[in-house]
Design a protein around this motif. Sequence first.
Motif, PDB file in Angstrom:
ATOM      1  N   SER A  58       0.827  -1.213   0.000  1.00 42.61           N
ATOM      2  CA  SER A  58       0.000   0.000   0.000  1.00 42.61           C
ATOM      3  C   SER A  58       0.856   1.256   0.000  1.00 42.61           C
ATOM      4  CB  SER A  58      -0.930  -0.013   1.217  1.00 42.61           C
ATOM      5  OG  SER A  58      -1.820  -1.114   1.162  1.00 42.61           O
ATOM      6  N   GLN A  93       1.699   2.544  -3.482  1.00 44.79           N
ATOM      7  CA  GLN A  93       0.670   2.999  -4.413  1.00 44.79           C
ATOM      8  C   GLN A  93       0.846   4.478  -4.751  1.00 44.79           C
ATOM      9  OE1 GLN A  93      -1.384   0.641  -5.808  1.00 44.79           O
ATOM     10  NE2 GLN A  93      -0.003  -0.637  -4.549  1.00 44.79           N
ATOM     11  N   ASN A 146      -4.854  -2.096  -3.947  1.00 45.83           N
ATOM     12  CA  ASN A 146      -3.618  -2.575  -4.548  1.00 45.83           C
ATOM     13  C   ASN A 146      -3.819  -3.149  -5.951  1.00 45.83           C
ATOM     14  OD1 ASN A 146      -1.292  -2.615  -2.299  1.00 45.83           O
ATOM     15  ND2 ASN A 146      -3.258  -3.032  -1.323  1.00 45.83           N
TER      16      ASN A 146
END
Length: 1040
Positions: free
Chosen positions: A644, A647, A877
């Motif tokens: 995460s 990202q 994700n």
Amino acid sequence: MDIDLKWSHKELTAQFAKAKALKEQEHTSGVSLELAKQVQHKKELQFKTSHGILVAFLLWICLLHASGIYFFTRGFLLTRLVLDHKSQCSAPPVELPNGHDFGSPSHGCWHPKTFDKAVIIIIDALRYDFTVPFRGSNSKAPHQFHNAMSVLYESASQRPSNAFLLPFIADPPTATLQRLKGLTTGTLPTFIDLGSNFAGTAIEEDNLVAQLRDAGKNIVQLGDDTWTSLFPGYFDPNLTRPYESFNVWDLHTVDNGVTEHLFPLLHSSNSSKWDVIIGHYLGVDHAGHRYGPDHPAMAAKLQQMDGVVRRLVESVDESTVVVVLGDHGMDAKGDHGGESDDEIQAALWMFSKKGIFGRTSQASQLPPQTASERPVRQIDLVPTLALLLGIPIPFNNLGAPIEEAFIGTSGDNWQNLAQASHLTGAQIKKYQEEYALARGLVLEAALTPQALWEAAKEAWVSAARYSNNPSASGWKNSFEKFSSYQKETLDVCRGLWASFDLVSMVVGLLVLLGGIVVVTCYARGLRGDVIELTPLFLGRALAGAVTGAVCGGILRSIYPVNATLLDACLLGSAIGGLFGFASAALVARRRIASPFPSNLWGWLAVVFTVSQSAGFASNSYTIWEDTILLFFLSSFGFTAIISSLRQREFADKLLGMYQSIIFIFLTRLASFSQLCREEQMPFCRSTYYASATSSTSAPWQLLIPFTVAILLPGIIKSYYKGTRSYEGSSVFWIGFAFRIGLLLSAIYWLLDAADDGDWLPINKDVLKTSRVYVAQIILSIALAAGSTTFAWAKPCLNIVATKTAHSKRIEDAKVMYPETDQSVTILGYANVHGSRYFLLVVNFLLAIILLQKPMGGGAIGILAWQILCLLEIIDCNGLSDSSIGPVVLGLLGGFHFFKTGHQATLSAIQWESAFIPMRSIRYPWSPLLIVGNTFGAQILAALATPLVALWKQPPQKRGLLGAVAVAVSTHILYHSVISISTTMWAYWLRRHLMLYRIFSPRFMTAAAVLLVVDFVVVILAIGGIRWNWLSIAEVFGYPV
């Protein structure tokens, strides 16, 4: 100024259809609206056809799994060959001594009769340590069951010629039906028979009850109705009183009924009406299942049985022998079915006013203090009772006469004991010869028993020279020789019946392996939309299956093989189907891709699956599987945090980290719910029940269902709010119906605890009736009303029309302009598939929470939250097409299987769940309730698998059905690999000491989970997709 107008779904449909038609007209140069409707109708038929083909294909995979499991089980859990031979009073196995009245039931068929009548009392689950006085130290306090039933030990100690008490060792599996078979036939049980414990089938082989009836005895049975199932037509119909045996909530009805009818029969005025009484009390067993052995209810039950036995002793005459026994024991939680010491160590007590019992040594005058001292096998009761009552020993018996019953009051009548052993050994030899002949066996292992038999015969002939001296050492030597022969033959038979049909096992493994290849190719080895190729795969597979079944049947009729016609057709169908699929794959070879992952997440899914599968080769890994799953899930959570952070979008980064942290926290929180298996002690502490020796919840655990009822609907609501999907039917169903159902579930368990603890001055029958009605209301809300709501509900949307000249963007919403002067905002548009489908998960979530104990309900609530966390992690994700989502759902299902108070052992089955919404056994509902309780976590995880592909997907995304097919197939693949790994290790370790304690139960658990998951995916999940799709397409149409 903006003016918001809320529209109905019907109005929205009309407006959206109009707008879409106008748009399509622009692209088709004036194509009519009618033509657009025809196009949509054609697409609807196309969807329904594709959906039906997908269901049929997955059903074929399910049948492939069932076939593989069937063939492996057929070779792995063998049943012994049952001979239909019957022992005859006029045909003893050896020549009888001179002076004996040959073949006379009045004097004794093979041995002088000692008693005319018998009263046999079975106290179900009477563990041996329930019957001996507590002799603990200052550091060890007595349990509730200690010193509550003292009559057996007192009488055996104070009047040794009238009574004896011994440990009575059962052969696993320790289920009542299998134990009754052993207690009446004298044979060893087979593991595969355990499945018939719900409904017994009649015993056809020779047995004590049949021999008593053939001798003209009138038999009365009172109590457990399993006896009437096993021996239909054997008992006096006017005096027999069977009672339902499986209601573990009821501690008193059966016991009170037995006592009510037993003692009037023992009155002298009724003595001519019966010869043998069999009374089967169930209260001790039910108290163990419901409360555990260390509970006041258990003490009360044992005290009641103590009073019954004391009264019984005073009521019988000298011509009657009294037998009190336990058919099995119970573990620390009050359950049974396995082979732990506590489960196999029952008690045997025999009493006679005539005073004919003895002991072989001064050291054995007192009953053993522990079950490891001087135990007798339960099958030993069969020849003992047969000879005492003067009837033939059942033909298939493998037991030996009990010393105390034949040695005489002075303890030196070795001649009588040797004669009993001689008759028993001769019958065993006769059975062994007939069995070998029937199976066509030449047993090398029989050489040792044969040599022992010859030695025993020589000792017998030698002892006969001293026939006038019963205490001569020659008789003792003869007895010891016959005992050695009996023990060795018993070991030979154990080895013979533990042999495996390796061919059938290998066939099962190959079929399961073929199923894995099929699912791997379909789920992870195809390019493009798998729905396009499903008709090809299904058509070729079905054609091959039909052809293979016909060929199998023809070959079976031509060549004589050791297989039934059904087996031949089934195997041919499986092989033909696999070849058919292979031919389809060859045709579509340009679409075949490598099934190996191309990214970290895919490899992580592979590592989780393969490492878990490899670990089942270790008994310690299998024992601590819940801890391993905790590690896997935590590893996934930490990996998700790292992913995460990588990202690009800040919102995805923040939301992914937040949900990952919650996922890890919930995993750790759920780990505090734990039910330890025997092999984990003392390194494990059970928290699922009030204590390690209890089957009831602690008072503080009753707060868990109320906490779940308060928090869980709000948590689910927050995820719906995140995508503006908390609209329409979701408001009523999640905010009201679901919450009411959870509150009623909490009330149910509160009433249950009040009943267990006698908290309320209310009649117990009233409490039970109230609980049943509450449970029925909950299940009606969840499954009846819930299914109806899901089937006919509109999408979870809020439609707002705004009159404005300015456009505006709203997150998770779609803004349309069907007319020039207003915009239509559809809140929840971005998650229209996921939000509606999750209502189906909520329905089953409510039902499964009810079926769990309070601690288990909390674990299931955590599972639901973790599923939502997982879906958000997948979305943030971009993992909707990865294998990690379905695999983690599989891990969650397995993890929460343990957190809901289950283990891969037979004794961990929570049988009482069958009576949550009912007062008695009802088929098929009772078994289904137990399945829902046992595999509730896996059911919920399988049901949620389509959400991996559906969560936060727009309504008109193309290839969505194919994405769902890939997700559910990957989930099935995970369980297929787990199942074949446990099957493979059970095959490889078939001679392992822990086979039937660890590896075999784990194989059976994995096989059952695979079949349950297959059913849930095909019937419930994919079936639910159809209703979900049709509802959404009614508003938005089908993808172009």
